[in-house]
Design a protein around this motif. Structure first.
Motif, PDB file in Angstrom:
ATOM      1  N   LEU A 162       0.823  -1.210   0.000  1.00 32.74           N
ATOM      2  CA  LEU A 162       0.000   0.000   0.000  1.00 32.74           C
ATOM      3  C   LEU A 162       0.855   1.258   0.000  1.00 32.74           C
ATOM      4  CD1 LEU A 162      -2.894  -0.978   2.423  1.00 32.74           C
ATOM      5  CD2 LEU A 162      -3.061  -0.528  -0.015  1.00 32.74           C
ATOM      6  N   VAL A 163       1.887   1.279   0.820  1.00 34.50           N
ATOM      7  CA  VAL A 163       2.780   2.442   0.845  1.00 34.50           C
ATOM      8  C   VAL A 163       3.458   2.613  -0.514  1.00 34.50           C
ATOM      9  CG1 VAL A 163       4.892   3.371   1.874  1.00 34.50           C
ATOM     10  CG2 VAL A 163       3.124   2.412   3.341  1.00 34.50           C
ATOM     11  N   GLY A 164       3.921   1.511  -1.085  1.00 35.59           N
ATOM     12  CA  GLY A 164       4.539   1.579  -2.406  1.00 35.59           C
ATOM     13  C   GLY A 164       3.574   2.088  -3.468  1.00 35.59           C
ATOM     14  N   CYS A 165       2.325   1.619  -3.422  1.00 36.97           N
ATOM     15  CA  CYS A 165       1.319   2.080  -4.381  1.00 36.97           C
ATOM     16  C   CYS A 165       1.025   3.569  -4.196  1.00 36.97           C
ATOM     17  CB  CYS A 165       0.034   1.276  -4.236  1.00 36.97           C
ATOM     18  SG  CYS A 165       0.172  -0.414  -4.846  1.00 36.97           S
ATOM     19  N   ALA A 166       0.982   4.014  -2.952  1.00 36.20           N
ATOM     20  CA  ALA A 166       0.752   5.437  -2.694  1.00 36.20           C
ATOM     21  C   ALA A 166       1.891   6.277  -3.264  1.00 36.20           C
ATOM     22  CB  ALA A 166       0.593   5.690  -1.194  1.00 36.20           C
ATOM     23  N   VAL A 167       3.121   5.862  -3.017  1.00 34.21           N
ATOM     24  CA  VAL A 167       4.281   6.590  -3.542  1.00 34.21           C
ATOM     25  C   VAL A 167       4.252   6.575  -5.071  1.00 34.21           C
ATOM     26  CG1 VAL A 167       6.808   6.549  -3.747  1.00 34.21           C
ATOM     27  CG2 VAL A 167       5.721   6.226  -1.506  1.00 34.21           C
ATOM     28  N   PHE A 168       3.990   5.425  -5.649  1.00 37.97           N
ATOM     29  CA  PHE A 168       3.922   5.307  -7.104  1.00 37.97           C
ATOM     30  C   PHE A 168       2.810   6.203  -7.659  1.00 37.97           C
ATOM     31  CE2 PHE A 168       2.914   2.965 -11.083  1.00 37.97           C
ATOM     32  CZ  PHE A 168       4.165   3.067 -11.677  1.00 37.97           C
ATOM     33  N   GLY A 169       1.661   6.237  -6.993  1.00 39.86           N
ATOM     34  CA  GLY A 169       0.551   7.086  -7.422  1.00 39.86           C
ATOM     35  C   GLY A 169       0.881   8.558  -7.354  1.00 39.86           C
ATOM     36  N   ILE A 170       1.588   8.975  -6.323  1.00 39.12           N
ATOM     37  CA  ILE A 170       1.994  10.376  -6.192  1.00 39.12           C
ATOM     38  C   ILE A 170       2.967  10.750  -7.301  1.00 39.12           C
ATOM     39  CG2 ILE A 170       3.307  11.985  -4.747  1.00 39.12           C
ATOM     40  CD1 ILE A 170       2.038  10.495  -2.304  1.00 39.12           C
ATOM     41  N   ILE A 171       3.925   9.881  -7.552  1.00 39.22           N
ATOM     42  CA  ILE A 171       4.898  10.134  -8.626  1.00 39.22           C
ATOM     43  C   ILE A 171       4.175  10.197  -9.976  1.00 39.22           C
ATOM     44  CG2 ILE A 171       6.870   9.171  -9.882  1.00 39.22           C
ATOM     45  CD1 ILE A 171       7.812   8.040  -7.127  1.00 39.22           C
ATOM     46  N   TRP A 172       3.304   9.234 -10.232  1.00 43.07           N
ATOM     47  CA  TRP A 172       2.564   9.201 -11.491  1.00 43.07           C
ATOM     48  C   TRP A 172       1.719  10.470 -11.655  1.00 43.07           C
ATOM     49  CZ3 TRP A 172       2.530   6.333 -15.784  1.00 43.07           C
ATOM     50  CH2 TRP A 172       1.443   6.421 -16.630  1.00 43.07           C
ATOM     51  N   SER A 173       1.059  10.881 -10.577  1.00 46.61           N
ATOM     52  CA  SER A 173       0.236  12.086 -10.618  1.00 46.61           C
ATOM     53  C   SER A 173       1.084  13.321 -10.904  1.00 46.61           C
ATOM     54  CB  SER A 173      -0.494  12.245  -9.277  1.00 46.61           C
ATOM     55  OG  SER A 173      -1.205  13.441  -9.236  1.00 46.61           O
ATOM     56  N   ALA A 174       2.257  13.412 -10.301  1.00 49.04           N
ATOM     57  CA  ALA A 174       3.149  14.553 -10.543  1.00 49.04           C
ATOM     58  C   ALA A 174       3.624  14.579 -11.988  1.00 49.04           C
ATOM     59  CB  ALA A 174       4.339  14.496  -9.587  1.00 49.04           C
ATOM     60  N   ILE A 175       3.942  13.422 -12.530  1.00 51.39           N
ATOM     61  CA  ILE A 175       4.378  13.340 -13.934  1.00 51.39           C
ATOM     62  C   ILE A 175       3.241  13.774 -14.855  1.00 51.39           C
ATOM     63  CG2 ILE A 175       5.029  11.742 -15.782  1.00 51.39           C
ATOM     64  CD1 ILE A 175       6.611  10.171 -13.614  1.00 51.39           C
ATOM     65  N   ARG A 176       2.045  13.275 -14.589  1.00 51.61           N
ATOM     66  CA  ARG A 176       0.877  13.631 -15.420  1.00 51.61           C
ATOM     67  C   ARG A 176       0.567  15.125 -15.329  1.00 51.61           C
ATOM     68  NH1 ARG A 176      -1.561  10.772 -19.031  1.00 51.61           N
ATOM     69  NH2 ARG A 176      -3.575  11.399 -18.282  1.00 51.61           N
ATOM     70  N   ARG A 177       0.672  15.679 -14.140  1.00 52.95           N
ATOM     71  CA  ARG A 177       0.420  17.112 -13.953  1.00 52.95           C
ATOM     72  C   ARG A 177       1.451  17.934 -14.709  1.00 52.95           C
ATOM     73  NH1 ARG A 177       0.606  18.137  -8.204  1.00 52.95           N
ATOM     74  NH2 ARG A 177      -0.636  16.272  -8.238  1.00 52.95           N
ATOM     75  N   LYS A 178       2.698  17.498 -14.659  1.00 51.03           N
ATOM     76  CA  LYS A 178       3.777  18.202 -15.359  1.00 51.03           C
ATOM     77  C   LYS A 178       3.548  18.136 -16.869  1.00 51.03           C
ATOM     78  CE  LYS A 178       8.619  18.835 -14.583  1.00 51.03           C
ATOM     79  NZ  LYS A 178       9.825  18.290 -13.977  1.00 51.03           N
ATOM     80  N   GLU A 179       3.127  16.965 -17.353  1.00 49.54           N
ATOM     81  CA  GLU A 179       2.830  16.825 -18.784  1.00 49.54           C
ATOM     82  C   GLU A 179       1.688  17.735 -19.205  1.00 49.54           C
ATOM     83  OE1 GLU A 179       1.947  12.695 -19.339  1.00 49.54           O
ATOM     84  OE2 GLU A 179       4.055  12.088 -19.308  1.00 49.54           O
ATOM     85  N   GLN A 180       0.673  17.849 -18.366  1.00 47.24           N
ATOM     86  CA  GLN A 180      -0.477  18.680 -18.690  1.00 47.24           C
ATOM     87  C   GLN A 180      -0.112  20.164 -18.726  1.00 47.24           C
ATOM     88  OE1 GLN A 180      -3.417  17.481 -15.837  1.00 47.24           O
ATOM     89  NE2 GLN A 180      -4.065  15.701 -17.041  1.00 47.24           N
ATOM     90  N   THR A 181       0.774  20.593 -17.832  1.00 50.28           N
ATOM     91  CA  THR A 181       1.177  22.008 -17.833  1.00 50.28           C
ATOM     92  C   THR A 181       2.034  22.330 -19.035  1.00 50.28           C
ATOM     93  OG1 THR A 181       3.060  21.544 -16.385  1.00 50.28           O
ATOM     94  CG2 THR A 181       1.024  22.290 -15.328  1.00 50.28           C
ATOM     95  N   HIS A 182       2.798  21.364 -19.530  1.00 46.55           N
ATOM     96  CA  HIS A 182       3.631  21.576 -20.721  1.00 46.55           C
ATOM     97  C   HIS A 182       2.769  21.574 -21.998  1.00 46.55           C
ATOM     98  CE1 HIS A 182       7.555  21.699 -18.902  1.00 46.55           C
ATOM     99  NE2 HIS A 182       7.275  20.631 -18.183  1.00 46.55           N
ATOM    100  N   ASP A 183       1.665  20.827 -21.988  1.00 42.64           N
ATOM    101  CA  ASP A 183       0.807  20.732 -23.158  1.00 42.64           C
ATOM    102  C   ASP A 183      -0.080  21.948 -23.353  1.00 42.64           C
ATOM    103  OD1 ASP A 183       1.870  18.284 -23.714  1.00 42.64           O
ATOM    104  OD2 ASP A 183       0.221  17.131 -22.819  1.00 42.64           O
ATOM    105  N   THR A 184      -0.376  22.670 -22.273  1.00 46.54           N
ATOM    106  CA  THR A 184      -1.257  23.846 -22.405  1.00 46.54           C
ATOM    107  C   THR A 184      -0.447  25.049 -22.869  1.00 46.54           C
ATOM    108  OG1 THR A 184      -0.947  24.330 -20.060  1.00 46.54           O
ATOM    109  CG2 THR A 184      -2.911  23.069 -20.669  1.00 46.54           C
ATOM    110  N   PRO A 185      -1.004  25.830 -23.830  1.00 50.14           N
ATOM    111  CA  PRO A 185      -0.255  26.987 -24.358  1.00 50.14           C
ATOM    112  C   PRO A 185      -0.172  28.138 -23.398  1.00 50.14           C
ATOM    113  CG  PRO A 185      -2.333  26.670 -25.556  1.00 50.14           C
ATOM    114  CD  PRO A 185      -2.236  25.604 -24.538  1.00 50.14           C
TER     115      PRO A 185
END
Length: 185
Positions: A162-185
């Motif tokens: 569970l702790v590993g999944c939480a850490v993985f989810g936080i990392i994944w969410s941060a990556i996705r958020r970063k991708e979304q900010t780069h995609d918006t003009p």
């Protein structure tokens, strides 16, 4: 009567005379806390139930802790929690003492087979409900599969998974958020 003692006794009564789990305790908590004792208003109980549902642990214990804290601070939280837990603890302790003497009876063995089957059905129902409510996608299915494999076959403790999944989810969410900010003009 001392408010802290009254808090303890009120939640001990709730814990002793409410059957059916935490959700069955909510109306009794509401009646005792709002109507009988006037410690809180109805809207406060709704907030407490919402918080108790969203925090880890049994809802009745969480609700007792929050009511106790709002009513009498840290000591109140401890006493309300102890009050709601103590009856179940004592009852289960007594049953375990008596059950030891009767566990070899055929009727008791069959009863426990039935109880295990019912518990499995309840767990499967909860699993199905959570599956229907969860966001689905490749990432979610991947996490679900890896989690199952790690706990079922690799015998890794569920807490670590569970702790590993939480850490993985936080990392994944941060990556996705970063991708979304780069995609918006």
């Amino acid at each position: 009567m001392n408010k802290k003692l009254d808090l303890f006794l009120t939640f001990m009564k709730i814990g002793a005379f409410t059957f059916g789990g935490g959700y069955a305790m909510i109306p009794l908590i509401q009646r005792e806390v709002c109507t009988n004792k006037k410690w809180m208003e109805e809207k406060d109980i709704l907030e407490i139930v919402a918080i108790a549902e969203s925090t880890p642990g049994p809802i009745a214990i969480n609700a007792a802790t929050f009511v106790g804290y709002r009513t009498a601070g840290f000591i109140g939280a401890c006493l309300a929690t102890l009050g709601v837990v103590l009856p179940s603890f004592l009852i289960i302790s007594l049953i375990s003492l008596v059950l030891h003497h009767f566990q070899e009876f055929r009727a008791v063995k069959y009863a426990f087979m039935g109880i295990r089957a019912a518990v499995l059905a309840l767990i499967l129902k909860a699993l199905w409900s959570m599956f229907k409510a969860a966001k689905k996608g490749a990432f979610a299915y991947f996490i679900m599969g890896v989690t199952f494999l790690l706990t079922a076959f690799a015998k890794i403790d569920a807490v670590f998974v569970l702790v590993g999944c939480a850490v993985f989810g936080i990392i994944w969410s941060a990556i996705r958020r970063k991708e979304q900010t780069h995609d918006t003009p």
